[in-house]
Design a protein around this motif. Structure first.
Motif, mmCIF file in Angstrom:
data_model
loop_
_atom_site.group_PDB
_atom_site.id
_atom_site.type_symbol
_atom_site.label_atom_id
_atom_site.label_comp_id
_atom_site.label_asym_id
_atom_site.label_seq_id
_atom_site.Cartn_x
_atom_site.Cartn_y
_atom_site.Cartn_z
ATOM 1 N N HIS A 158 0.726 -1.073 0.385
ATOM 2 C CA HIS A 158 -0.145 0.152 0.338
ATOM 3 C C HIS A 158 0.923 0.957 0.147
ATOM 4 O O HIS A 158 0.571 2.079 -0.867
ATOM 5 N N SER B 274 -7.694 8.649 -11.494
ATOM 6 C CA SER B 274 -7.245 7.176 -11.182
ATOM 7 C C SER B 274 -7.091 6.598 -12.819
ATOM 8 O O SER B 274 -6.273 5.311 -12.872
ATOM 9 N N ARG C 107 -9.223 5.270 -4.380
ATOM 10 C CA ARG C 107 -9.194 5.573 -2.854
ATOM 11 C C ARG C 107 -7.712 5.760 -2.495
ATOM 12 O O ARG C 107 -7.789 6.481 -1.514
ATOM 13 N N ILE C 108 -6.368 5.490 -2.721
ATOM 14 C CA ILE C 108 -5.653 6.063 -2.417
ATOM 15 C C ILE C 108 -5.540 7.528 -3.271
ATOM 16 O O ILE C 108 -4.667 8.371 -1.654
ATOM 17 N N LYS D 16 1.187 4.323 -2.492
ATOM 18 C CA LYS D 16 1.462 5.779 -2.689
ATOM 19 C C LYS D 16 2.769 5.795 -3.197
ATOM 20 O O LYS D 16 1.934 7.870 -3.998
ATOM 21 N N LYS E 132 -7.458 9.475 -3.302
ATOM 22 C CA LYS E 132 -8.894 10.028 -2.072
ATOM 23 C C LYS E 132 -7.591 10.983 -0.748
ATOM 24 O O LYS E 132 -8.285 11.584 -0.147
ATOM 25 N N GLU E 133 -7.320 9.762 -0.683
ATOM 26 C CA GLU E 133 -5.996 9.695 0.879
ATOM 27 C C GLU E 133 -5.325 10.376 1.260
ATOM 28 O O GLU E 133 -4.865 10.949 1.934
ATOM 29 N N LYS F 223 -10.681 1.034 -7.911
ATOM 30 C CA LYS F 223 -11.172 1.839 -6.928
ATOM 31 C C LYS F 223 -9.431 1.747 -6.134
ATOM 32 O O LYS F 223 -10.302 2.704 -5.214
ATOM 33 N N THR F 224 -8.575 0.685 -5.924
ATOM 34 C CA THR F 224 -7.459 0.618 -5.017
ATOM 35 C C THR F 224 -7.296 2.323 -5.699
ATOM 36 O O THR F 224 -7.200 3.404 -4.551
#
Length: 87
Positions: A27, A47, A68-69, A31, A71-72, A64-65
């Motif tokens: 992860h 994305s 999501r990353i 990033k 967005k984080e 989606k991963t």
């Protein structure tokens, strides 16, 4: 504090000395890659385009991963509006 939370002291100290899991290491690596790609392409890629680049590099990841990353990390692609002449 361990008594307050209802956990053993040995369990707490075992948890603090535990290595980072493979999933969280991947992860963190993702990033870094996503952030690098995003800034290399002048903050324009979302994305879907980042996913395409990662797949070309041989990285297997879901859209989606990536979303999501992003967005984080607070990465949001800029949209460029095309010029439209109005009369």
């Amino acid at each position: 504090m361990c008594a307050v939370f209802g956990i053993s002291r040995s369990g707490y100290y075992d948890w603090t000395r535990r290595k980072e899991s493979g999933r969280s290491q991947r992860h963190e690596w993702l990033k870094k890659q996503i952030r690098r790609i995003f800034f290399d392409h002048r903050r324009l890629y979302g994305s879907k385009k980042i996913l395409e680049i990662l797949k070309k590099q041989g990285v297997q990841v879901a859209e989606k991963t990536v979303a999501r990353i992003m967005k984080e990390l607070g990465l949001k692609s800029q949209t460029i509006k095309k010029y439209k002449a109005t009369t």
